[in-house]
Design a protein around this motif. Structure first.
Motif, PDB file in Angstrom:
ATOM      1  N   PRO A 139       0.801  -1.228   0.000  1.00  0.00           N
ATOM      2  CA  PRO A 139       0.000   0.000   0.000  1.00  0.00           C
ATOM      3  C   PRO A 139       0.833   1.276   0.000  1.00  0.00           C
ATOM      4  CG  PRO A 139      -0.802  -1.562   1.647  1.00  0.00           C
ATOM      5  CD  PRO A 139       0.520  -2.057   1.180  1.00  0.00           C
ATOM      6  N   GLN A 140       2.128   1.150   0.321  1.00  0.00           N
ATOM      7  CA  GLN A 140       2.994   2.321   0.380  1.00  0.00           C
ATOM      8  C   GLN A 140       3.859   2.489  -0.863  1.00  0.00           C
ATOM      9  OE1 GLN A 140       5.220   2.212   4.081  1.00  0.00           O
ATOM     10  NE2 GLN A 140       3.429   1.499   5.210  1.00  0.00           N
ATOM     11  N   VAL A 141       3.729   1.588  -1.819  1.00  0.00           N
ATOM     12  CA  VAL A 141       4.500   1.718  -3.059  1.00  0.00           C
ATOM     13  C   VAL A 141       3.973   2.921  -3.836  1.00  0.00           C
ATOM     14  CG1 VAL A 141       5.019   0.653  -5.290  1.00  0.00           C
ATOM     15  CG2 VAL A 141       5.060  -0.734  -3.216  1.00  0.00           C
ATOM     16  N   PRO A 142       4.826   3.895  -4.168  1.00  0.00           N
ATOM     17  CA  PRO A 142       4.373   5.045  -4.960  1.00  0.00           C
ATOM     18  C   PRO A 142       4.193   4.628  -6.420  1.00  0.00           C
ATOM     19  CG  PRO A 142       6.700   5.285  -4.413  1.00  0.00           C
ATOM     20  CD  PRO A 142       6.230   4.014  -3.762  1.00  0.00           C
ATOM     21  N   LEU A 143       2.963   4.385  -6.798  1.00  0.00           N
ATOM     22  CA  LEU A 143       2.664   3.767  -8.077  1.00  0.00           C
ATOM     23  C   LEU A 143       3.218   4.564  -9.250  1.00  0.00           C
ATOM     24  CD1 LEU A 143       1.228   1.529  -9.656  1.00  0.00           C
ATOM     25  CD2 LEU A 143      -0.888   2.853  -9.461  1.00  0.00           C
ATOM     26  N   ALA A 144       2.953   5.868  -9.268  1.00  0.00           N
ATOM     27  CA  ALA A 144       3.413   6.682 -10.400  1.00  0.00           C
ATOM     28  C   ALA A 144       4.928   6.687 -10.488  1.00  0.00           C
ATOM     29  CB  ALA A 144       2.878   8.104 -10.274  1.00  0.00           C
ATOM     30  N   GLU A 145       5.599   6.825  -9.352  1.00  0.00           N
ATOM     31  CA  GLU A 145       7.061   6.865  -9.367  1.00  0.00           C
ATOM     32  C   GLU A 145       7.636   5.546  -9.880  1.00  0.00           C
ATOM     33  OE1 GLU A 145      10.775   7.927  -6.325  1.00  0.00           O
ATOM     34  OE2 GLU A 145       8.690   8.149  -5.658  1.00  0.00           O
ATOM     35  N   ALA A 146       7.047   4.425  -9.451  1.00  0.00           N
ATOM     36  CA  ALA A 146       7.524   3.124  -9.924  1.00  0.00           C
ATOM     37  C   ALA A 146       7.270   2.959 -11.415  1.00  0.00           C
ATOM     38  CB  ALA A 146       6.846   2.004  -9.134  1.00  0.00           C
ATOM     39  N   ALA A 147       6.105   3.419 -11.897  1.00  0.00           N
ATOM     40  CA  ALA A 147       5.809   3.340 -13.326  1.00  0.00           C
ATOM     41  C   ALA A 147       6.775   4.205 -14.126  1.00  0.00           C
ATOM     42  CB  ALA A 147       4.368   3.766 -13.586  1.00  0.00           C
ATOM     43  N   LEU A 148       7.139   5.351 -13.585  1.00  0.00           N
ATOM     44  CA  LEU A 148       8.114   6.212 -14.262  1.00  0.00           C
ATOM     45  C   LEU A 148       9.495   5.562 -14.293  1.00  0.00           C
ATOM     46  CD1 LEU A 148       7.018   9.682 -12.862  1.00  0.00           C
ATOM     47  CD2 LEU A 148       6.860   8.947 -15.251  1.00  0.00           C
ATOM     48  N   ALA A 149       9.848   4.822 -13.242  1.00  0.00           N
ATOM     49  CA  ALA A 149      11.124   4.113 -13.235  1.00  0.00           C
ATOM     50  C   ALA A 149      11.164   3.064 -14.343  1.00  0.00           C
ATOM     51  CB  ALA A 149      11.367   3.475 -11.870  1.00  0.00           C
ATOM     52  N   LEU A 150      10.044   2.379 -14.569  1.00  0.00           N
ATOM     53  CA  LEU A 150       9.974   1.418 -15.675  1.00  0.00           C
ATOM     54  C   LEU A 150      10.225   2.119 -17.006  1.00  0.00           C
ATOM     55  CD1 LEU A 150       6.767  -0.639 -14.735  1.00  0.00           C
ATOM     56  CD2 LEU A 150       9.148  -1.180 -14.219  1.00  0.00           C
ATOM     57  N   ALA A 151       9.567   3.249 -17.196  1.00  0.00           N
ATOM     58  CA  ALA A 151       9.703   3.991 -18.452  1.00  0.00           C
ATOM     59  C   ALA A 151      11.121   4.499 -18.631  1.00  0.00           C
ATOM     60  CB  ALA A 151       8.712   5.153 -18.468  1.00  0.00           C
ATOM     61  N   TRP A 152      11.725   4.976 -17.560  1.00  0.00           N
ATOM     62  CA  TRP A 152      13.076   5.533 -17.648  1.00  0.00           C
ATOM     63  C   TRP A 152      14.081   4.464 -18.049  1.00  0.00           C
ATOM     64  CZ3 TRP A 152      16.465   7.233 -12.935  1.00  0.00           C
ATOM     65  CH2 TRP A 152      17.556   7.977 -13.382  1.00  0.00           C
TER      66      TRP A 152
END
Length: 281
Positions: free
Chosen positions: A20-33
Motif C-alpha cells: 500500500p505504500q508503493v508510490p505507483l506513479a514513481e515506480a511506473a516512471l522508473a519502468l519507463a526511464w
C-alpha cells in the motif's frame, strides 16, 4: 547504461516497501526511464500534482455521487486524455510509459487508470483499480454507491453487469466467486506487473528481445516464484546468447514444475543448450 542501472535500482527500492505504500506513479516512471533512457522523469510527478490542484475545486463542488464524473470531465473534457485506438492493432510501448502517456494524453487502459488513481488519491478520493480480463477500469467507493469508470472511453460509466459480460467474454461464463475475485482491487505491485506484462508482449511483437528480457527481469523482482516468467527469462537469455544463465533458468523451471505441459519442450531446449555449452568447459 548509467540510466538503466539508476532506474533499476530506483524500481527495486520502491517495490521493497509494503504494497500500500508503493508510490505507483514513481515506480511506473522508473519502468519507463529504464526502457527509454534520457533525463530522469521525476518532473512528471509534479505534473500530476498540478493536475490534482486544478481538479480540486471541480471535484469538491461535485455531489458525493458525482465526484467520479467530475474527475473524468476534467481529465477528458479539459485535458483531453483518451484511449489510443491503435494500441491493440499496432502495439506501441509509449502507450505503457507513464511519462509518454502524460505528454501525449493517450495510452492503454491501465496507464490511463494510473492517471485517474494518482490524481484522485491526491484529492483524497477512495479510488481503486479493477483488473478485468482484457480491460482495466477504476472504482470510486462512494456513500451514494460505487462508481465504475472507464478511463479508456472518456470516463464512461460501467455497471456490474458490464463487468460480468467482460469476464464472461474471456472465461465463457461467470459466477459470484469468479466475479468477486476479478473485482477485488489489485495491489500496486499487481498493477505494475500488468504494465510489465503488456510491455513484454509489445516488445516481443516488435522483436525487441532486450527490452522484453528487461520486462521479465522486473516481473521476477515483483514475484520471484512465477514459473512462467522464469521460463521466459531463460528463453530470452538464450536468444541473447547468455547460455549459462539460460540453462540455469530452464533447468530450474523443469525441476520446480515437473507437471508442466511444456516440460518436454523445455527439456529439449535445455539439452540443446548443454551441447552448446559443453565444448566451452
Amino acid at each position: 547504461m548509467e540510466h538503466h542501472l539508476a532506474a533499476r535500482r530506483r524500481f527495486a527500492a520502491l517495490i521493497r516497501r509494503p504494497d500500500p505504500q508503493v508510490p505507483l506513479a514513481e515506480a511506473a516512471l522508473a519502468l519507463a526511464w529504464e526502457d527509454q533512457g534520457g533525463p530522469a522523469p521525476w518532473a512528471h510527478l509534479a505534473r500530476l500534482d498540478a493536475m490534482a490542484r486544478a481538479a480540486a475545486p471541480r471535484v469538491a463542488a461535485a455531489r458525493p455521487g458525482e465526484r467520479g464524473g467530475a474527475l473524468a470531465a476534467y481529465l477528458h473534457g479539459e485535458l483531453g486524455f483518451r484511449g489510443d485506438p491503435g494500441c491493440y492493432s499496432a502495439p506501441d510501448p509509449a502507450d505503457s510509459y507513464l511519462d509518454r502517456v502524460l505528454e501525449r494524453r493517450a495510452g492503454l487502459p491501465i496507464l490511463l487508470a494510473v492517471v485517474y488513481l494518482e490524481v484522485g488519491w491526491r484529492l483524497g478520493l477512495p479510488l481503486q483499480g479493477v483488473a478485468l480480463p482484457g480491460h482495466f477500469i477504476v472504482r470510486l467507493a462512494d456513500p451514494e454507491g460505487d462508481q465504475l469508470l472507464d478511463p479508456f472511453a472518456g470516463g464512461a460509466a460501467w455497471s456490474l453487469e458490464d463487468c460480468e459480460r467482460q469476464v464472461a467474454s474471456y472465461y465463457g461464463e461467470t459466477g459470484p466467486e469468479l466475479l468477486a475475485m476479478v473485482m477485488a482491487p489489485p495491489g500496486r505491485g499487481a498493477i505494475l506487473a500488468r504494465i510489465l506484462r503488456n510491455l513484454k508482449q509489445t516488445h516481443l511483437a516488435r522483436d525487441d528481445n532486450a527490452r522484453a528480457l528487461a520486462a521479465v527481469e522486473r516481473l521476477l523482482m515483483l514475484d520471484a516464484s512465477d514459473p512462467g516468467e522464469l521460463r521466459d527469462r531463460g528463453l530470452l537469455r538464450l536468444r541473447a546468447g547468455r547460455l549459462h544463465a539460460a540453462l540455469e533458468d530452464l533447468e530450474r523451471y523443469a525441476r520446480q514444475n515437473p507437471a508442466a505441459g511444456d516440460l518436454a519442450t523445455i527439456k529439449s531446449i535445455a539439452a540443446g543448450v548443454v551441447e552448446k555449452v559443453a565444448p566451452r568447459n
